[in-house]
Design a protein around this motif. Structure first.
Motif, PDB file in Angstrom:
ATOM      1  N   UNK A  62      25.478  43.751 -12.921  1.00 22.37           N
ATOM      2  CA  UNK A  62      24.080  43.454 -13.233  1.00 22.37           C
ATOM      3  C   UNK A  62      23.878  43.381 -14.744  1.00 22.37           C
ATOM      4  N   UNK A  63      24.592  44.223 -15.493  1.00 24.14           N
ATOM      5  CA  UNK A  63      24.487  44.161 -16.955  1.00 24.14           C
ATOM      6  C   UNK A  63      24.871  42.779 -17.463  1.00 24.14           C
ATOM      7  N   UNK A  64      25.933  42.211 -16.894  1.00 26.99           N
ATOM      8  CA  UNK A  64      26.346  40.856 -17.294  1.00 26.99           C
ATOM      9  C   UNK A  64      25.291  39.829 -16.889  1.00 26.99           C
ATOM     10  N   UNK A  65      24.683  40.049 -15.727  1.00 24.28           N
ATOM     11  CA  UNK A  65      23.632  39.142 -15.271  1.00 24.28           C
ATOM     12  C   UNK A  65      22.437  39.165 -16.227  1.00 24.28           C
ATOM     13  N   UNK A  66      22.039  40.362 -16.666  1.00 27.69           N
ATOM     14  CA  UNK A  66      20.929  40.485 -17.611  1.00 27.69           C
ATOM     15  C   UNK A  66      21.261  39.784 -18.928  1.00 27.69           C
ATOM     16  N   UNK A  67      22.477  40.000 -19.417  1.00 28.72           N
ATOM     17  CA  UNK A  67      22.895  39.346 -20.654  1.00 28.72           C
ATOM     18  C   UNK A  67      22.805  37.835 -20.519  1.00 28.72           C
ATOM     19  N   UNK A  68      23.278  37.292 -19.394  1.00 29.42           N
ATOM     20  CA  UNK A  68      23.256  35.848 -19.180  1.00 29.42           C
ATOM     21  C   UNK A  68      21.823  35.320 -19.095  1.00 29.42           C
ATOM     22  N   UNK A  69      20.936  36.082 -18.451  1.00 34.09           N
ATOM     23  CA  UNK A  69      19.545  35.645 -18.326  1.00 34.09           C
ATOM     24  C   UNK A  69      18.836  35.656 -19.681  1.00 34.09           C
ATOM     25  N   UNK A  70      19.141  36.649 -20.503  1.00 34.93           N
ATOM     26  CA  UNK A  70      18.556  36.698 -21.847  1.00 34.93           C
ATOM     27  C   UNK A  70      18.981  35.463 -22.632  1.00 34.93           C
ATOM     28  N   UNK A  71      20.250  35.114 -22.546  1.00 31.75           N
ATOM     29  CA  UNK A  71      20.742  33.913 -23.227  1.00 31.75           C
ATOM     30  C   UNK A  71      20.063  32.654 -22.679  1.00 31.75           C
ATOM     31  N   UNK A  72      19.987  32.572 -21.359  1.00 31.27           N
ATOM     32  CA  UNK A  72      19.455  31.369 -20.714  1.00 31.27           C
ATOM     33  C   UNK A  72      17.987  31.145 -21.058  1.00 31.27           C
ATOM     34  N   UNK A  73      17.202  32.225 -21.030  1.00 29.14           N
ATOM     35  CA  UNK A  73      15.757  32.096 -21.224  1.00 29.14           C
ATOM     36  C   UNK A  73      15.321  32.319 -22.668  1.00 29.14           C
ATOM     37  N   UNK A  74      16.243  32.775 -23.509  1.00 34.22           N
ATOM     38  CA  UNK A  74      15.865  33.084 -24.885  1.00 34.22           C
ATOM     39  C   UNK A  74      14.906  34.267 -24.973  1.00 34.22           C
ATOM     40  N   UNK A  75      15.068  35.215 -24.063  1.00 34.91           N
ATOM     41  CA  UNK A  75      14.146  36.358 -23.992  1.00 34.91           C
ATOM     42  C   UNK A  75      14.239  37.211 -25.254  1.00 34.91           C
ATOM     43  N   UNK A  76      13.099  37.568 -25.800  1.00 36.84           N
ATOM     44  CA  UNK A  76      13.042  38.465 -26.953  1.00 36.84           C
ATOM     45  C   UNK A  76      12.972  39.926 -26.516  1.00 36.84           C
ATOM     46  N   UNK A  77      12.319  40.163 -25.369  1.00 41.15           N
ATOM     47  CA  UNK A  77      12.122  41.506 -24.826  1.00 41.15           C
ATOM     48  C   UNK A  77      12.626  41.539 -23.388  1.00 41.15           C
ATOM     49  N   UNK A  78      13.338  42.610 -23.035  1.00 43.27           N
ATOM     50  CA  UNK A  78      13.600  42.885 -21.627  1.00 43.27           C
ATOM     51  C   UNK A  78      12.862  44.185 -21.297  1.00 43.27           C
ATOM     52  N   UNK A  79      11.893  44.077 -20.406  1.00 42.56           N
ATOM     53  CA  UNK A  79      11.050  45.218 -20.045  1.00 42.56           C
ATOM     54  C   UNK A  79      11.484  45.722 -18.673  1.00 42.56           C
ATOM     55  N   UNK A  80      12.034  46.937 -18.648  1.00 44.75           N
ATOM     56  CA  UNK A  80      12.496  47.544 -17.409  1.00 44.75           C
ATOM     57  C   UNK A  80      11.420  48.484 -16.868  1.00 44.75           C
ATOM     58  N   UNK A  81      11.137  48.366 -15.589  1.00 41.03           N
ATOM     59  CA  UNK A  81      10.224  49.297 -14.936  1.00 41.03           C
ATOM     60  C   UNK A  81      11.038  50.391 -14.242  1.00 41.03           C
ATOM     61  N   UNK A  82      11.839  50.028 -13.267  1.00 43.40           N
ATOM     62  CA  UNK A  82      12.694  51.005 -12.607  1.00 43.40           C
ATOM     63  C   UNK A  82      14.115  50.472 -12.548  1.00 43.40           C
ATOM     64  N   UNK A  83      15.084  51.270 -12.961  1.00 45.15           N
ATOM     65  CA  UNK A  83      16.490  50.855 -12.908  1.00 45.15           C
ATOM     66  C   UNK A  83      17.269  51.624 -11.842  1.00 45.15           C
ATOM     67  N   UNK A  84      16.606  52.548 -11.158  1.00 42.14           N
ATOM     68  CA  UNK A  84      17.285  53.433 -10.205  1.00 42.14           C
ATOM     69  C   UNK A  84      17.064  52.943  -8.776  1.00 42.14           C
ATOM     70  N   UNK A  85      18.119  52.919  -7.952  1.00 45.31           N
ATOM     71  CA  UNK A  85      19.489  53.321  -8.227  1.00 45.31           C
ATOM     72  C   UNK A  85      20.460  52.156  -8.444  1.00 45.31           C
ATOM     73  N   UNK A  86      20.028  50.911  -8.202  1.00 48.59           N
ATOM     74  CA  UNK A  86      20.991  49.821  -8.129  1.00 48.59           C
ATOM     75  C   UNK A  86      21.287  49.139  -9.458  1.00 48.59           C
ATOM     76  N   UNK A  87      20.387  49.248 -10.425  1.00 47.65           N
ATOM     77  CA  UNK A  87      20.609  48.560 -11.697  1.00 47.65           C
ATOM     78  C   UNK A  87      21.423  49.395 -12.673  1.00 47.65           C
TER      79      UNK A  87
END
Length: 396
Positions: A62-87
């Protein structure tokens, strides 16, 4: 602003889910480029539990997926609400590796307490605050399971030792000052914890409070004070009609009370629109919680219709409810104290009306989407500044 909002839908975490949806909608309405990434605990039953446990500690995929999405969308902020337990906290490094700042909303106390509640055996428990979570394992605090509690305790211990909660997050959002102080006591960096309350996305307007009943709305569980509520209504049921909305493990006790106690009715789980309509007609709302509430959406919804709240003098509720202005307080777990305060509120309709006006004014001043958007963007801006300065220091 380009924002990726991430959430692990978790069983019985309705408030977190509501805030995730409301904030995402809020950002889009204000013209921000918002993308979302979500997972659900529903898949755990379809996968190997050992794999789910491993993902709780570190989910590199999932960490790699987040990195790829940030690159794809040009995201400046990643806002996490809940990361437990699967993320898992691995997602922070994925966001940073992609070039985005990290914001984490602290909806509960999961980073400090295995069950996220600071509640065990019917009372507040802070045995693990600022310590190794050995007590959590010993008492099987997470889902009454020794093995599952050990996994959560391992997650907390590993990431505290690795400094993940210091280096991985650029800004935390606590819902109240009370919660902020607990997280500071638990070791989170004080200078990076902002306070931003929840908000009501769309208020139907102030109600008249002329329905001739009082309300409880929430999960039917021990930490919500259901047993105290029912004990109080063995005495109050003949004089103050009580409507209980919600479902949960103590539903059988509530059903029995509705059958045997005069003045008590249980309407089960209702749609939000129906809840708000009943709130508009209620004399007051009762929040008899016996754990450290975050900033319950039920409280915001009540204030959004001008409904005074009778709450327990515990944790954030003791500070959020201003006696005589937005409601009254009683001693947590004390049915006699609840009876006394409920009778006073019921017997003083003129005072209740004054409170209704003050409650609605307080809501409009502090808990509307407009104020919340300003607060959220201020948090994002601070996170970006911290992340960019951290990147500059690393390059030097």
């Amino acid at each position: 602003m380009r924002v990726l909002v991430v959430h692990n839908f978790y069983q019985q975490a309705g408030g977190e889910d509501t805030v995730f949806r409301a904030e995402t909608s809020l950002l889009r309405r204000h013209g921000h480029d918002v993308r979302t990434f979500t997972v659900s605990n529903d898949v755990i039953g379809q996968t190997l539990r050992l794999k789910a446990a491993a993902h709780t500690l570190w989910n590199a995929q999932v960490a790699r997926k987040i990195k790829a999405m940030v690159h794809e969308y040009g995201s400046e902020i990643v806002h996490f609400h809940n990361t437990f337990p699967l993320l898992s906290p691995a997602v922070y490094s994925g966001a940073h590796a992609g070039g985005a700042a990290v914001v984490q909303t602290l909806h509960n106390f999961r980073l400090l307490c295995a069950n996220g509640l600071f509640f065990r055996d019917g009372h507040v428990c802070e045995d693990c605050l600022g310590k190794l979570p050995l007590s959590a394992v010993r008492h099987s605090c997470y889902r009454d399971s020794l093995s599952a509690s050990a996994v959560v305790a391992a997650m907390q211990t590993v990431h505290r030792a690795a400094g993940t909660y210091h280096t991985g997050v650029d800004r935390y959002i606590a819902l109240t000052e009370f919660a902020r102080e607990k997280f500071i006591a638990g070791g989170l960096p004080a200078e990076r914890i902002a306070i931003k309350p929840n908000f009501l996305e769309d208020s139907p307007g102030a109600g008249a409070g002329d329905g001739g009943y009082v309300l409880f709305v929430g999960r039917l569980s021990a930490e919500k004070g259901i047993e105290t509520l029912l004990r109080a209504w063995t005495e109050l049921g003949t004089t103050i009609p009580l409507c209980i909305l919600g479902d949960g493990p103590l539903a059988p006790q509530v059903a029995e009370a509705a059958h045997s106690l005069p003045g008590v009715s249980w309407l089960g789980q209702l749609d939000r629109a129906d809840v708000l309509k009943l709130m508009q007609g209620a004399a007051f709302l009762i929040l008899p919680s016996e754990w450290y509430e975050g900033f319950p959406m039920t409280l915001i919804e009540a204030w959004g219709v001008g409904l005074p709240v009778l709450g327990s003098r515990l944790g954030a509720l003791g500070a959020l409810i201003e006696p005589g202005h937005t409601g009254l307080l009683f001693q947590p777990g004390d049915a006699n104290s609840l009876v006394d305060r409920a009778r006073w509120l019921w017997d003083h309709p003129h005072e209740r009306q004054k409170m209704r006006n003050q409650v609605y004014q307080a809501f409009q001043a502090s808990y509307t989407p407009e104020q919340n958007h300003e607060q959220l963007i201020a948090v994002y801006t601070a996170a970006l500044e911290y992340f960019n300065s951290s990147q500059s220091r690393r390059r030097v």
